[in-house]
Design an enzyme around this catalytic site. Structure first.
Site, PDB file in Angstrom:
ATOM      1  N   GLU A 208     -40.806  50.550 -18.274  1.00 52.58           N
ATOM      2  CA  GLU A 208     -41.918  49.666 -18.589  1.00 52.58           C
ATOM      3  C   GLU A 208     -43.171  50.201 -17.920  1.00 52.58           C
ATOM      4  O   GLU A 208     -43.134  51.203 -17.201  1.00 52.58           O
ATOM      5  CB  GLU A 208     -41.622  48.238 -18.121  1.00 52.58           C
ATOM      6  CG  GLU A 208     -41.257  48.134 -16.657  1.00 52.58           C
ATOM      7  CD  GLU A 208     -40.749  46.752 -16.290  1.00 52.58           C
ATOM      8  OE1 GLU A 208     -40.801  46.433 -15.087  1.00 52.58           O
ATOM      9  OE2 GLU A 208     -40.304  46.006 -17.170  1.00 52.58           O
ATOM     10  N   HIS A 246     -42.726  41.944 -13.861  1.00 51.41           N
ATOM     11  CA  HIS A 246     -42.197  42.479 -12.621  1.00 51.41           C
ATOM     12  C   HIS A 246     -43.298  42.865 -11.635  1.00 51.41           C
ATOM     13  O   HIS A 246     -44.389  43.256 -12.016  1.00 51.41           O
ATOM     14  CB  HIS A 246     -41.362  43.743 -12.907  1.00 51.41           C
ATOM     15  CG  HIS A 246     -40.070  43.431 -13.573  1.00 51.41           C
ATOM     16  ND1 HIS A 246     -39.418  44.331 -14.370  1.00 51.41           N
ATOM     17  CD2 HIS A 246     -39.299  42.327 -13.577  1.00 51.41           C
ATOM     18  CE1 HIS A 246     -38.311  43.795 -14.832  1.00 51.41           C
ATOM     19  NE2 HIS A 246     -38.212  42.583 -14.364  1.00 51.41           N
TER      20      HIS A 246
END
Length: 287
Positions: A208, A246
């Site tokens: 990501e 995150h």
């Protein structure tokens, strides 16, 4: 298969808590060899037929061959629990999220000193289909097969595992390394294990935005791995400077953008999927 196999004999730290109880039941249902759990002050109880002890030291008197732990301890108390497990066992999985970064750094360093494999924190865990899991992932989406799956994101792991299974393929082992900036194992660590695993033929690496761990892994793989890697990078539409989910997923400049990562991965020989559905198409082409 890697990390979780027929030799895994695990304990659950925090087994009497809500999450510990629920996931102990699910792990047992999947066939995971869980032999005991810890919950200080609650020794003598049992959860799903699993005996509860005050400490790992007490467990080892009755089960001297335990070798793994999964931790469901609240964040402020994880460090002590992790240190206890790391000093006694070969594999420790920390599911807990929101652990203070300085605690995580100490835990990771302690694991290195003791040569203990640390997965997490903030991870969905590990699953070896047909054998067991030390984690919280839904098992029905993981078919047994020959694709090694490693990811920073739990949700993305589930989506891709489901896609792979729906299209008739399967997973040798699925590993969530954790979404925090500091984790016990990184992509390179897991790629090394898949390279040496005879049951893994291809590797899917899910990344990501933010940082460059996937690029570092691709550089390593180009020089040291023989097995093909398919990668998908989530966060194509993420704006610069915005944190996306995150703690580790934040773009600074152009280095951490999805498009930049995808280009760098291709330069290092990784097969890059533009959408999750493209992953299976690439896997088919590599057969």
């Amino acid at each position: 298969m890697i990390l979780v196999n027929e030799e895994t004999k695990a304990i659950v730290q925090g087994i009497t808590g809500k999450q510990g109880r629920f996931h102990t039941k699910e792990m047992l249902k999947y066939g995971t060899n869980i032999v005991a759990g810890t919950s200080p002050g609650k020794a003598g109880q049992n959860v799903e037929g699993i005996p509860v002890y005050n400490s790992i030291e007490e467990i080892k008197r009755d089960f001297p061959d335990i070798n793994a732990s999964i931790i469901f301890i609240p964040a402020p108390f994880v460090k002590d629990a992790a240190f206890e497990a790391i000093s006694e066992l070969d594999l420790v999985v920390i599911i807990t999220e929101h652990i203070p970064i300085h605690d995580t750094m100490e835990i990771v360093e302690y694991a290195k000193e003791h040569d203990t494999i640390l997965i997490g924190p903030n991870t969905p865990g590990i699953i070896t289909p047909g054998v067991g899991k030390l984690g919280i992932m839904p098992t029905h989406i993981f078919n047994k097969g020959h694709i090694g799956l490693v990811s920073r994101s739990g949700t993305l792991t589930y989506e891709i595992a489901s896609q792979i299974s729906d299209d008739g393929y399967g997973i040798s082992t699925g590993v969530g390394i954790g979404g925090d900036p500091v984790t016990g194992q990184n992509f390179i660590d897991i790629l090394k294990r898949f390279e040496n695993d005879p049951e893994t033929e291809q590797i899917v690496m899910l990344g990501e935005i933010g940082g460059i761990p996937e690029v570092k892994a691709a550089k390593y793989a180009e020089e040291h791995l023989s097995k093909p890697i398919v990668s998908f990078i989530a966060g194509v539409s993420a704006p610069l400077g915005k944190r996306m989910g995150h703690a580790g997923a934040i773009i600074e400049g152009t280095d951490g953008t999805a498009e930049n990562k995808k280009e760098l991965l291709r330069q290092h020989g990784v097969h890059v999927a533009d959408t999750p559905k493209d992953i299976v198409k690439i896997i088919e082409e590599l057969q």
